[in-house]
Design an enzyme around this catalytic site. Sequence first.
Site, PDB file in Angstrom:
ATOM      1  N   HIS A   1       3.200 -11.482  -9.364  1.00  6.20           N
ATOM      2  CA  HIS A   1       1.895 -12.099  -9.105  1.00  6.20           C
ATOM      3  C   HIS A   1       0.899 -10.965  -8.863  1.00  6.20           C
ATOM      4  O   HIS A   1       1.291  -9.902  -8.360  1.00  6.20           O
ATOM      5  CB  HIS A   1       2.049 -12.950  -7.838  1.00  6.20           C
TER       6      HIS A   1
ATOM      7  N   ASP B   1       8.512 -10.267  -2.197  1.00  6.59           N
ATOM      8  CA  ASP B   1       7.464 -11.291  -2.154  1.00  6.59           C
ATOM      9  C   ASP B   1       8.162 -12.645  -2.187  1.00  6.59           C
ATOM     10  O   ASP B   1       8.634 -13.078  -3.238  1.00  6.59           O
ATOM     11  CB  ASP B   1       6.537 -11.100  -3.364  1.00  6.59           C
TER      12      ASP B   1
ATOM     13  N   GLN C   1       7.150 -17.804  -3.167  1.00  3.28           N
ATOM     14  CA  GLN C   1       7.625 -18.994  -3.882  1.00  3.28           C
ATOM     15  C   GLN C   1       8.963 -19.522  -3.381  1.00  3.28           C
ATOM     16  O   GLN C   1       9.378 -20.601  -3.775  1.00  3.28           O
ATOM     17  CB  GLN C   1       7.718 -18.704  -5.389  1.00  3.28           C
TER      18      GLN C   1
ATOM     19  N   LYS D   1       2.446 -22.438   1.491  1.00  6.41           N
ATOM     20  CA  LYS D   1       3.356 -22.839   0.413  1.00  6.41           C
ATOM     21  C   LYS D   1       4.633 -23.455   0.958  1.00  6.41           C
ATOM     22  O   LYS D   1       5.527 -23.820   0.211  1.00  6.41           O
ATOM     23  CB  LYS D   1       3.690 -21.633  -0.469  1.00  6.41           C
TER      24      LYS D   1
ATOM     25  N   CYS E   1      -2.246 -16.080 -12.226  1.00  5.74           N
ATOM     26  CA  CYS E   1      -2.327 -14.790 -11.539  1.00  5.74           C
ATOM     27  C   CYS E   1      -1.265 -13.848 -12.058  1.00  5.74           C
ATOM     28  O   CYS E   1      -0.573 -13.174 -11.292  1.00  5.74           O
ATOM     29  CB  CYS E   1      -2.196 -14.962 -10.025  1.00  5.74           C
TER      30      CYS E   1
HETATM   31  C1  LIG Z   1       4.780 -15.167  -6.213  1.00  2.17           C
HETATM   32  C2  LIG Z   1       3.518 -15.198  -5.404  1.00  2.17           C
HETATM   33  N1  LIG Z   1       3.142 -14.111  -4.712  1.00  2.17           N
HETATM   34  C3  LIG Z   1       2.033 -14.094  -3.966  1.00  2.17           C
HETATM   35  C4  LIG Z   1       1.191 -15.171  -3.891  1.00  2.17           C
HETATM   36  C5  LIG Z   1      -0.041 -15.072  -3.060  1.00  2.17           C
HETATM   37  O1  LIG Z   1       0.045 -15.903  -1.958  1.00  2.17           O
HETATM   38  P1  LIG Z   1      -1.224 -16.108  -1.008  1.00  2.17           P
HETATM   39  O2  LIG Z   1      -2.356 -16.489  -1.910  1.00  2.17           O
HETATM   40  O3  LIG Z   1      -0.827 -17.208  -0.103  1.00  2.17           O
HETATM   41  O4  LIG Z   1      -1.481 -14.836  -0.311  1.00  2.17           O
HETATM   42  C6  LIG Z   1       1.523 -16.323  -4.607  1.00  2.17           C
HETATM   43  C7  LIG Z   1       0.613 -17.483  -4.581  1.00  2.17           C
HETATM   44  O5  LIG Z   1       0.263 -18.047  -5.586  1.00  2.17           O
HETATM   45  C8  LIG Z   1       2.707 -16.334  -5.385  1.00  2.17           C
HETATM   46  O6  LIG Z   1       3.055 -17.412  -6.091  1.00  2.17           O
END
Ligand SMILES: Cc1ncc(COP(=O)(O)O)c(C=O)c1O
Lengths: 414, 146
Positions: free
Chosen positions: A124, A204, A207, A230, A370
């Site tokens: 992401h 990370d 998800q 999430k 993203c």
């Molecule tokens: C795999 C992954 N990493 C990071 C993020 C970023 O999360 P946040 O926007 O809550 O900081 C997301 C959110 O879409 C994600 O799906």
Amino acid sequence: MSTPDWAALRADFPTLHQDVNGKALVYLDSAATAQKPRVVLDALQDFYLNHNANVHRGLHALSMRATDSYEAARLRTAKFVGAADPAEIVFTRGTTESINLVASSWGAANLKKGDVVLITEMEHHSNLVPWQQIALRTGATLRYVPVVGSDAELGLDLDALDRLLTPEVKLFAFGHGSNTLGIVNDAADLCARARKVGAITVVDAAQTIGHQPVDVRAIGCDFLAFSGHKMAGPTGIGGLYGRKALLDAMPPYQLGGGMISVVDFFETKFKPSPERFEAGTPNVADAVALVAAMDYLDAVGREAIAAHDRELAAYAATALAELPGIRILGPRPGQPRAGLVSFALKDAHAHDVVTFADQDGIALRGGHHCNQPLMKKLGLPSSTRASFYLYNTREEVDRLIVSLRRIVKFFSGV
Amino acid sequence: MSDLTDLYQQVILDHNRRPRNRGKLPTANRVAHGDNPTCGDQCSVYIRLEGDRIAEIGFDGSGCAISQASASLMTTQLKGKTAAEAQALFDNFHHIVTTGEAPEEISDVAAFAGVHSFPARIKCATLGWHAALNALKSEPTDASTE
Ligand SMILES: Cc1ncc(COP(=O)(O)O)c(C=O)c1O
């Protein structure tokens, strides 16, 4: 373990029970943000109605109560992710801020020219841009573990990973679950490989955190980032797990109140972690409400949620495969699929699909998720994603398929 | 889906399936690129300006039906026009997509009136137009190196 009563659980989520464009809402965008059960909303309201005060600074009753609740939230979060010590949990705004914290603090202090930062092609933007930029600033080299395979058999190239893991690699950051491909990586295996060359690992878990058991000790990572929103919790709160020894050796990320022990006009001593990384008034109310989300998920059972989400995603993938001209992205056989399916239709662009589905009351996500470089590599300008959570049903998947059939018919003109 | 069939009128579907003037213009002396970061839609516009008129125009890129059809229709409208005329045509188009008020006379641009009920899609409809106007304002490029 008894099977949860999924239909009854669905009733716990007030937001789901509404009409959109005249149809009962079908919410298939939980990978972007999950809906919240009433207990989370009640916890948020209860904090503001009955306990609101600033933490760590007051000696009056409410302040002490708020401080206790905030620290209890840290303890609960540590337990939720399997951390041994609550001091290893830093509250942040979410995954993005957690990764930025590691990149700016650990990265700026430890990276230099000649070092390598390794990430993967499925990251992401939140787990890509911070590393790209800190590499540019420190002179370190950024490298990518390739994503290989055809549409429905995608995965990390593990041979390439082992070749890329040279002693110059100081840090390896990767997504536990991909928000675009629906792949869940074997985080423990990836961390074990990285540890052999002494690289620091950053996971990370945005998800996966609310969708399956996540245990930092079983994974063996150095850092793990996640978002409350999430995992059925509120927006604006999330966390960073960091190994205590690493956190204590890192310079502060932001400066101000709450993170200092002694301030002089010309010098300051900082508190140890986690306070060192929580400058300013923290997000107490959302941390407290996050506890309600964690309690809720554990009461349902994270194994059960994982099985439910994956069963729905598999059901959806099978039904989608019947649509003419569809490309479905997914993991290699044998690798677990996250509770989501991304696909592209030959004749209808993702945005047109999302607009049409919305008219049928169905919330989908369309775009590059993203993940622009990866989409470019896959030759897909955009894809449509349906993502599932504990409150989704097979009937909702069936409604999605009916809507998509109509869309394909409309755009292909047959 | 009555609202949607309004949005995706035959004209739009037709331009989306059979885009006009699609492709890079080797002879272009004005080029601009537009993108919509929220959805990843992209559009490049290539113009050969002769004197103050658009002698040739082409576009390429990728995106939803609205953005592709709009860019295609835009090229058919702008050919032979001056920069000032192009701006006036855009103002007219912008009025249609933001208010839903279509002109009296029957025209292809009127097909885009339905976009106004979908505010999230207005940016898609104007992507190619913005790129074209930027191309007209841009410095001349050397066609041979483009
Ligand atoms: C795999 C992954 N990493 C990071 C993020 C970023 O999360 P946040 O926007 O809550 O900081 C997301 C959110 O879409 C994600 O799906």
